[in-house]
Design a protein around this motif. Structure first.
Motif, mmCIF file in Angstrom:
data_model
loop_
_atom_site.group_PDB
_atom_site.id
_atom_site.type_symbol
_atom_site.label_atom_id
_atom_site.label_comp_id
_atom_site.label_asym_id
_atom_site.label_seq_id
_atom_site.Cartn_x
_atom_site.Cartn_y
_atom_site.Cartn_z
ATOM 1 N N GLY A 179 0.796 -1.221 0.000
ATOM 2 C CA GLY A 179 0.000 0.000 0.000
ATOM 3 C C GLY A 179 0.826 1.267 0.000
ATOM 4 O O GLY A 179 0.288 2.358 0.169
ATOM 5 N N ALA A 180 2.136 1.159 -0.181
ATOM 6 C CA ALA A 180 3.010 2.339 -0.190
ATOM 7 C C ALA A 180 2.847 3.146 -1.475
ATOM 8 O O ALA A 180 3.103 4.351 -1.481
ATOM 9 N N ILE A 181 2.441 2.494 -2.571
ATOM 10 C CA ILE A 181 2.139 3.192 -3.819
ATOM 11 C C ILE A 181 0.790 2.693 -4.319
ATOM 12 O O ILE A 181 0.367 1.581 -4.004
ATOM 13 N N SER A 182 0.127 3.521 -5.101
ATOM 14 C CA SER A 182 -1.184 3.143 -5.632
ATOM 15 C C SER A 182 -1.017 2.185 -6.814
ATOM 16 O O SER A 182 0.075 2.048 -7.379
ATOM 17 N N VAL A 183 -2.107 1.565 -7.177
ATOM 18 C CA VAL A 183 -2.104 0.674 -8.335
ATOM 19 C C VAL A 183 -1.751 1.469 -9.596
ATOM 20 O O VAL A 183 -1.031 0.982 -10.470
ATOM 21 N N GLU A 184 -2.210 2.706 -9.674
ATOM 22 C CA GLU A 184 -1.916 3.559 -10.830
ATOM 23 C C GLU A 184 -0.420 3.877 -10.910
ATOM 24 O O GLU A 184 0.173 3.851 -11.987
ATOM 25 N N THR A 185 0.201 4.173 -9.767
ATOM 26 C CA THR A 185 1.640 4.453 -9.741
ATOM 27 C C THR A 185 2.424 3.211 -10.148
ATOM 28 O O THR A 185 3.385 3.293 -10.917
ATOM 29 N N PHE A 186 2.004 2.060 -9.656
ATOM 30 C CA PHE A 186 2.635 0.797 -10.028
ATOM 31 C C PHE A 186 2.556 0.597 -11.542
ATOM 32 O O PHE A 186 3.551 0.282 -12.198
ATOM 33 N N ALA A 187 1.362 0.785 -12.105
ATOM 34 C CA ALA A 187 1.173 0.606 -13.545
ATOM 35 C C ALA A 187 2.040 1.578 -14.341
ATOM 36 O O ALA A 187 2.624 1.206 -15.363
ATOM 37 N N THR A 188 2.169 2.808 -13.862
ATOM 38 C CA THR A 188 3.013 3.804 -14.527
ATOM 39 C C THR A 188 4.473 3.376 -14.502
ATOM 40 O O THR A 188 5.181 3.483 -15.506
ATOM 41 N N GLN A 189 4.935 2.874 -13.364
ATOM 42 C CA GLN A 189 6.333 2.422 -13.252
ATOM 43 C C GLN A 189 6.608 1.241 -14.181
ATOM 44 O O GLN A 189 7.655 1.181 -14.831
ATOM 45 N N VAL A 190 5.664 0.318 -14.252
ATOM 46 C CA VAL A 190 5.830 -0.848 -15.119
ATOM 47 C C VAL A 190 5.825 -0.418 -16.592
ATOM 48 O O VAL A 190 6.646 -0.888 -17.382
ATOM 49 N N ARG A 191 4.920 0.497 -16.959
ATOM 50 C CA ARG A 191 4.889 0.999 -18.346
ATOM 51 C C ARG A 191 6.201 1.696 -18.703
ATOM 52 O O ARG A 191 6.753 1.486 -19.788
ATOM 53 N N ARG A 192 6.718 2.500 -17.791
ATOM 54 C CA ARG A 192 7.970 3.214 -18.052
ATOM 55 C C ARG A 192 9.136 2.233 -18.212
ATOM 56 O O ARG A 192 9.951 2.360 -19.125
ATOM 57 N N LEU A 193 9.215 1.258 -17.328
ATOM 58 C CA LEU A 193 10.269 0.250 -17.416
ATOM 59 C C LEU A 193 10.175 -0.508 -18.743
ATOM 60 O O LEU A 193 11.188 -0.725 -19.417
ATOM 61 N N THR A 194 8.975 -0.871 -19.122
ATOM 62 C CA THR A 194 8.769 -1.583 -20.384
ATOM 63 C C THR A 194 9.204 -0.720 -21.559
ATOM 64 O O THR A 194 9.935 -1.183 -22.445
ATOM 65 N N HIS A 195 8.803 0.533 -21.550
ATOM 66 C CA HIS A 195 9.123 1.447 -22.650
ATOM 67 C C HIS A 195 10.624 1.741 -22.738
ATOM 68 O O HIS A 195 11.190 1.764 -23.836
#
Length: 106
Positions: free
Chosen positions: A45-61
Motif C-alpha cells: 500500500g506504499a504506492i497506488s495501483v496507478e503508480t505501479f502501472a506507470t512504473q511498469v509501463r515506463r520500465l517496459t518502454h
C-alpha cells in the motif's frame, strides 16, 4: 523393423539466434529490481495501483521494448505476482520473475 529411411527424425528445439542471445544478455539487472520493489510497495500500500502501472509501463518502454521484449504481469493466488519477459518476435520467454508479499513486519 524400422530402417533409417523410416525412422522418425528427431525434432530439434528452436535455436536462439545471435540477435536473441545479445538481447538476453542485454537485459539489465534494473528490470528485476524495479519489478520486485514496485510490486512490494504496491502490495504493502506504499504506492497506488496507478503508480505501479506507470512504473511498469515506463520500465517496459525504456528497458524492454528497445531490446525487443514485452512484459506480461499476472497476479497469482496467495499474494504472489509473476512477471514474464518474452521476445516480441518469437514469443520465447527469457525471464520469469515471481514475487511474494512478505509478512508485514519484514
Amino acid at each position: 523393423m524400422i530402417t533409417n529411411a523410416q525412422a522418425p527424425k528427431p525434432v530439434d528445439a528452436p535455436s536462439m539466434t545471435q540477435g536473441d542471445a545479445r538481447s538476453c544478455r542485454a537485459l539489465p539487472p534494473i528490470v528485476r529490481i524495479v519489478l520486485t520493489q514496485a510490486d512490494l510497495h504496491r502490495r504493502r500500500g506504499a504506492i497506488s495501483v496507478e503508480t505501479f502501472a506507470t512504473q511498469v509501463r515506463r520500465l517496459t518502454h525504456e528497458e524492454l521494448e528497445p531490446r525487443g521484449f514485452e512484459l506480461l504481469t499476472r497476479d497469482l493466488p496467495g499474494g504472489r505476482t509473476r512477471f514474464v519477459v518474452r521476445a516480441k518476435t518469437t514469443g520465447r520467454i527469457y525471464d520469469t520473475i515471481e514475487c511474494a508479499t512478505p509478512p508485514p513486519n519484514c
